[in-house]
Design a protein around this motif. Structure first.
Motif, PDB file in Angstrom:
ATOM      1  N   PRO A 143       0.824  -1.217   0.000  1.00  0.00           N
ATOM      2  CA  PRO A 143       0.000   0.000   0.000  1.00  0.00           C
ATOM      3  C   PRO A 143       0.851   1.257   0.000  1.00  0.00           C
ATOM      4  N   LYS A 144       0.401   2.235  -0.760  1.00  0.00           N
ATOM      5  CA  LYS A 144       1.101   3.516  -0.847  1.00  0.00           C
ATOM      6  C   LYS A 144       0.221   4.605  -0.237  1.00  0.00           C
ATOM      7  N   GLU A 145       0.856   5.676   0.167  1.00  0.00           N
ATOM      8  CA  GLU A 145       0.137   6.777   0.793  1.00  0.00           C
ATOM      9  C   GLU A 145      -0.960   7.290  -0.139  1.00  0.00           C
ATOM     10  N   GLY A 146      -2.161   7.441   0.405  1.00  0.00           N
ATOM     11  CA  GLY A 146      -3.285   7.955  -0.354  1.00  0.00           C
ATOM     12  C   GLY A 146      -4.078   6.908  -1.113  1.00  0.00           C
ATOM     13  N   GLU A 147      -3.581   5.687  -1.193  1.00  0.00           N
ATOM     14  CA  GLU A 147      -4.327   4.634  -1.879  1.00  0.00           C
ATOM     15  C   GLU A 147      -5.466   4.124  -0.995  1.00  0.00           C
ATOM     16  N   THR A 148      -6.397   3.410  -1.629  1.00  0.00           N
ATOM     17  CA  THR A 148      -7.516   2.827  -0.897  1.00  0.00           C
ATOM     18  C   THR A 148      -7.285   1.333  -0.711  1.00  0.00           C
ATOM     19  N   VAL A 149      -7.322   0.905   0.546  1.00  0.00           N
ATOM     20  CA  VAL A 149      -7.163  -0.507   0.904  1.00  0.00           C
ATOM     21  C   VAL A 149      -8.488  -1.010   1.472  1.00  0.00           C
ATOM     22  N   VAL A 150      -8.995  -2.096   0.910  1.00  0.00           N
ATOM     23  CA  VAL A 150     -10.209  -2.733   1.418  1.00  0.00           C
ATOM     24  C   VAL A 150      -9.823  -4.061   2.059  1.00  0.00           C
ATOM     25  N   VAL A 151     -10.381  -4.322   3.241  1.00  0.00           N
ATOM     26  CA  VAL A 151     -10.096  -5.556   3.971  1.00  0.00           C
ATOM     27  C   VAL A 151     -11.412  -6.263   4.271  1.00  0.00           C
ATOM     28  N   VAL A 162      -4.211  -5.953   9.515  1.00  0.00           N
ATOM     29  CA  VAL A 162      -4.009  -5.468   8.148  1.00  0.00           C
ATOM     30  C   VAL A 162      -4.420  -4.007   8.035  1.00  0.00           C
ATOM     31  N   GLY A 163      -5.621  -3.700   8.510  1.00  0.00           N
ATOM     32  CA  GLY A 163      -6.127  -2.334   8.397  1.00  0.00           C
ATOM     33  C   GLY A 163      -5.262  -1.322   9.118  1.00  0.00           C
ATOM     34  N   GLN A 164      -4.763  -1.693  10.284  1.00  0.00           N
ATOM     35  CA  GLN A 164      -3.942  -0.765  11.053  1.00  0.00           C
ATOM     36  C   GLN A 164      -2.570  -0.553  10.413  1.00  0.00           C
ATOM     37  N   GLU A 188     -14.140   3.418  15.264  1.00  0.00           N
ATOM     38  CA  GLU A 188     -13.948   4.248  16.449  1.00  0.00           C
ATOM     39  C   GLU A 188     -12.683   3.904  17.232  1.00  0.00           C
ATOM     40  N   GLU A 189     -12.314   2.631  17.255  1.00  0.00           N
ATOM     41  CA  GLU A 189     -11.148   2.209  18.036  1.00  0.00           C
ATOM     42  C   GLU A 189      -9.888   2.058  17.188  1.00  0.00           C
ATOM     43  N   LEU A 190     -10.036   1.531  15.975  1.00  0.00           N
ATOM     44  CA  LEU A 190      -8.863   1.215  15.163  1.00  0.00           C
ATOM     45  C   LEU A 190      -8.561   2.245  14.082  1.00  0.00           C
ATOM     46  N   GLY A 191      -9.459   3.204  13.883  1.00  0.00           N
ATOM     47  CA  GLY A 191      -9.177   4.285  12.954  1.00  0.00           C
ATOM     48  C   GLY A 191      -9.422   3.973  11.490  1.00  0.00           C
ATOM     49  N   PHE A 192     -10.192   2.909  11.182  1.00  0.00           N
ATOM     50  CA  PHE A 192     -10.577   2.677   9.790  1.00  0.00           C
ATOM     51  C   PHE A 192     -11.369   3.892   9.302  1.00  0.00           C
TER      52      PHE A 192
END
Length: 338
Positions: A143-151, A162-164, A188-192
């Motif tokens: 993953p690169k800065e600004g890209e969208t990652v779906v988990v 993975v998300g964190q 709320e907790e993990l910042g997704f």
């Protein structure tokens, strides 16, 4: 005298496993021979991959043998040692199985330092679970800065790490999970940045389009099935898809037939790669160092779902396929004696 309680696999599951596929027995506790160690189980791990091993089909690990103890990750305490590498009271990690005591060769276990982190983390965020997330995302997903990652399976033990990590790398992260409690935890907790409840979404693809207005650059696939079909329809040119698990398919009796994805991969010059964490065994120290630092610095939080009692092991395992766990699913078998 105390007995060794064991859980055997006595029949191959047809579809979703049931309690009838297993048998609880008691045996004598064996004494260790030279070079061996007697271990009392403190915590054991139940994991989705175990379902594949219960089938007789060829996979990346051999299937479980019938009428044998179900094998899996264990954190335990050394009760007696005939090896110079370990002493009584040492906390160790090994692939020891669903039983309350194990006698194994000393080269099959590793020592855990209980002062560094809670010992349960050796079965989760600072163990195979964390390493799976680390290498799958960073080596394949990149993953690169600004890209969208779906988990997908984002509230599971691998998915939440993975998300964190993706957030640490500056990506926008969208999680897919199956309850409002899980959605709230992710955001709320993990910042997704966003999370979608696939069980209540009328149209998962529309929800994904709303959450991913710029398409999908990395898709970490833990579930397969129709959810993955929807995500893959939104991938961008040069997308990367680490293929980690397919939990939605594990209990199917017939082969799953969905959209043929080759065209999507072709027209987007996308990469989909399956992997097993053991592929990266020579780099485990690298991954563990980063994960431990991120956990220590508070950049990675983790959640453990701990069920008490060895007798509840099978129920804990079956709960994985109902989405009952938030984070790593463990069974607490005994307290440390020291």
């Amino acid at each position: 005298m105390e007995k060794n309680k064991q859980i055997l696999l006595v029949s191959r599951p047809k579809g979703t496993p049931t309690i009838e596929n297993f048998k609880f027995i008691e045996t004598d506790i064996k004494a260790p021979a030279d070079g061996e160690v007697l271990i009392r189980t403190l915590y054991l791990s139940v994991d989705p991959y175990m379902r594949g091993r219960m089938s007789g089909r060829k996979s990346y690990v051999p299937p479980y043998e019938l009428n044998e103890v179900v094998q899996g990750g264990v954190v335990g305490e050394v009760v007696e040692s005939k090896s110079g590498q370990f002493k009584k009271g040492d906390i160790v990690l090994g692939n020891l199985g669903w039983q309350t005591y194990s006698v194994v060769s000393a080269d099959r276990i590793g020592k855990i330092d209980p002062d560094l982190a809670p010992i349960t983390t050796a079965l989760g965020v600072l163990g195979m679970t964390g390493l799976t997330a680390y290498f799958g995302l960073l080596d394949i997903g990149q993953p690169k800065e600004g890209e969208t990652v779906v988990v997908s399976g984002a509230a599971g033990a691998v998915g939440m790490v993975v998300g964190q990590i993706a957030k640490i790398k500056g990506a926008r992260v969208v999680g897919i999970a199956g309850s409002e409690e899980k959605i709230a935890y992710l955001t709320e907790e993990l910042g997704f940045d966003a999370a979608i409840n696939y069980k209540t979404a009328d149209n998962i693809k529309e929800k994904l389009q709303e959450a991913c207005p710029n398409g999908v650059d990395v898709y970490f696939d833990n579930v397969g099935g129709s959810i993955s079909d929807a995500v893959l329809s939104l991938i961008n040119k040069g997308a990367r898809i680490p293929l980690c698990g397919q939990i939605s398919l594990y209990n199917l009796e017939k082969a799953d037939v969905g959209p043929r994805i080759q065209t999507q991969l072709l027209i987007n010059s996308a990469l989909m790669k399956g992997f097993i964490v053991s592929d990266y065994q020579e780099r485990f120290k690298e991954g563990m160092a980063d994960l431990a630092k991120w956990v220590k610095d508070g950049k990675i939080k983790y959640k453990e779902n701990i069920i008490e009692g060895f007798e509840n092991t099978v129920e804990a395992f079956l709960g994985l396929f109902k989405g009952e766990n938030l984070g790593k699913q463990l069974v607490k078998v005994a307290e440390r004696s020291l």
